[in-house]
Scaffold this motif. Sequence first.
Motif, PDB file in Angstrom:
ATOM      1  N   TRP A   8       0.956  -1.301   0.189  1.00 17.38           N
ATOM      2  CA  TRP A   8      -0.016  -0.105   0.145  1.00 17.38           C
ATOM      3  C   TRP A   8       0.890   1.160   0.153  1.00 17.38           C
ATOM      4  O   TRP A   8       1.965   1.223   0.416  1.00 17.38           O
ATOM      5  N   VAL A  10       0.947   5.614   1.266  1.00 11.23           N
ATOM      6  CA  VAL A  10       0.162   6.605   1.821  1.00 11.23           C
ATOM      7  C   VAL A  10       0.108   7.646   0.781  1.00 11.23           C
ATOM      8  O   VAL A  10       0.957   8.008  -0.020  1.00 11.23           O
ATOM      9  N   VAL A  50      -4.697   5.807   2.852  1.00 15.41           N
ATOM     10  CA  VAL A  50      -3.556   4.692   2.244  1.00 15.41           C
ATOM     11  C   VAL A  50      -4.397   4.062   0.993  1.00 15.41           C
ATOM     12  O   VAL A  50      -5.737   3.809   1.292  1.00 15.41           O
ATOM     13  N   VAL A  94      -1.506  -0.041   8.627  1.00 18.34           N
ATOM     14  CA  VAL A  94      -1.876   1.043   7.877  1.00 18.34           C
ATOM     15  C   VAL A  94      -2.262   2.227   8.702  1.00 18.34           C
ATOM     16  O   VAL A  94      -1.790   3.418   8.293  1.00 18.34           O
ATOM     17  N   MET A  98       0.047   6.077   8.229  1.00 18.83           N
ATOM     18  CA  MET A  98      -0.821   7.306   8.110  1.00 18.83           C
ATOM     19  C   MET A  98      -0.080   7.962   9.274  1.00 18.83           C
ATOM     20  O   MET A  98       0.093   9.341   8.903  1.00 18.83           O
TER      21      MET A  98
END
Length: 155
Positions: A8, A10, A50, A94, A98
């Motif tokens: 993933w 950001v 994300v 996740v 952030m």
Amino acid sequence: MDEPTTSWTVVELAPADTHALRLEVLRADTPTKQVDYPEDVTPGAFHLGVRDQDGRLIGTSSWHPRSAAHRDRPLEAFQLRQMATRHEYQGRGVGAAMIAVGIDRLRYDGATLVWANARDAALGFYRRLGFAVVGDGFIDQATQLPHHVVELTLL
Ligand SMILES: CC(C)(COP(=O)(O)OP(=O)(O)OC[C@H]1O[C@@H](n2cnc3c(N)ncnc32)[C@H](O)[C@@H]1OP(=O)(O)O)[C@@H](O)C(=O)NCCC(=O)NCCS
């Protein structure tokens, strides 16, 4: 269902990009269904999300300048609000990703404190990331859920 991806990124979001995930994660069991707030567009506010490798939004967080009412002297403070990770991705880093990017940005901008009205169910998350719990608990009017103020000094 497929296993959630572990890849993933950001990204910065526009305020409206946050609404669907706020509704899904933060408004499923609350009397209020509000997801659009005036604070989202105050000068200096920003929104970090994300996205997974398919571009799907799996996390959202909102940050805006706001002095901390629990502090007796003014600081260059930001309030963190509306933290949410899509259910199937929770506990995979996740939210922490952030927060790390947001805090880097606040430090760069010279902020000295970040604080939040945190749901009691999420206090372990904030503590894990170095936030301190401040003062007595309270029931948030809109969500009717128990909360505490949490804060992290950035000096
Ligand atoms: C709270 C929330 C945003 C955390 O995001 P997340 O992506 O699941 O968090 P991460 O995976 O980055 O967790 C970071 C660390 O905190 C821990 N953690 C996460 N949620 C936790 C919780 N509720 N209680 C205790 N520890 C928690 C993780 O295990 C991880 O620890 P580790 O570094 O030892 O592995 C997410 O669970 C969520 O959206 N919850 C529902 C909505 C909510 O309560 N939002 C917060 C409103 S104030």
